[in-house]
Design an enzyme around this catalytic site. Sequence first.
Site, PDB file in Angstrom:
ATOM      1  N   ASP A 114       0.809  -1.235   0.000  1.00  0.00           N
ATOM      2  CA  ASP A 114       0.000   0.000   0.000  1.00  0.00           C
ATOM      3  C   ASP A 114       0.837   1.278   0.000  1.00  0.00           C
ATOM      4  O   ASP A 114       0.351   2.346   0.385  1.00  0.00           O
ATOM      5  CB  ASP A 114      -0.952   0.003   1.208  1.00  0.00           C
ATOM      6  CG  ASP A 114      -0.219   0.116   2.540  1.00  0.00           C
ATOM      7  OD1 ASP A 114       1.007  -0.085   2.558  1.00  0.00           O
ATOM      8  OD2 ASP A 114      -0.877   0.403   3.548  1.00  0.00           O
ATOM      9  N   GLU A 115       2.083   1.190  -0.437  1.00  0.00           N
ATOM     10  CA  GLU A 115       2.926   2.388  -0.387  1.00  0.00           C
ATOM     11  C   GLU A 115       3.981   2.310  -1.479  1.00  0.00           C
ATOM     12  O   GLU A 115       4.517   1.241  -1.764  1.00  0.00           O
ATOM     13  CB  GLU A 115       3.606   2.473   0.988  1.00  0.00           C
ATOM     14  CG  GLU A 115       4.251   3.802   1.280  1.00  0.00           C
ATOM     15  CD  GLU A 115       4.653   3.919   2.749  1.00  0.00           C
ATOM     16  OE1 GLU A 115       4.815   5.057   3.208  1.00  0.00           O
ATOM     17  OE2 GLU A 115       4.811   2.877   3.427  1.00  0.00           O
TER      18      GLU A 115
END
Length: 210
Positions: free
Chosen positions: A87-88
């Site tokens: 998620d990054e």
Amino acid sequence: VEQRDDPALRGKAVAVGGGGPRGVVATCSYEARAFGVRSAMPGARARRLCPDLLFVRPRFDAYRAVSGQVREIFARFTDVIQPLSLDEAYLDVTVNKPGIASATRIAQEIRRLIREETGLTASAGISYNKLIAKLASDQNKPDGLCVVRPQEGAAFIATMPVRRIHGIGPVTARRMASLGIETGADLRARDLSFLQAHFGSAAHYYYRAS
């Protein structure tokens, strides 16, 4: 993702992981974080901190699918993408596919598309190097945006608690605190030889970061 897919979980303290004696929190909602619950925390401790904590079993296929959606959105703007986790990611948008001159505008558009296409919020940090962009992305979570311009970078790092600087873990942060180093400004005030004496080869990174 769990709160998006199950309306009954919205607004509640939720942990993904195991709540049993040997369970571990993989991640948790911001409502749970308000009680001090954190990723990698034993499930039993998380329950003590937050008695109403709801545990859900991980659905990694669902998370990977959403991650793929988000990466596809990133790829509409640049091919220079360095993922950090599901998620990054870092994105270099100096030269970008739509030809948008403002990195801030690109971040706003990416966040809009993520919300529109996945139903999820996203935070973004915009700056002139990866270290500061990473710190900026954490600054206004959840669902926030933070811009640090080149002339603001030194002051931004100066006020930052060292425990938040990417690459300084909890053990190192405690060692720094014992030496009177609590903030980026404290770190900057120590010369390289002092840092080398206490932190060895990692001193160069800490010195340059500050």
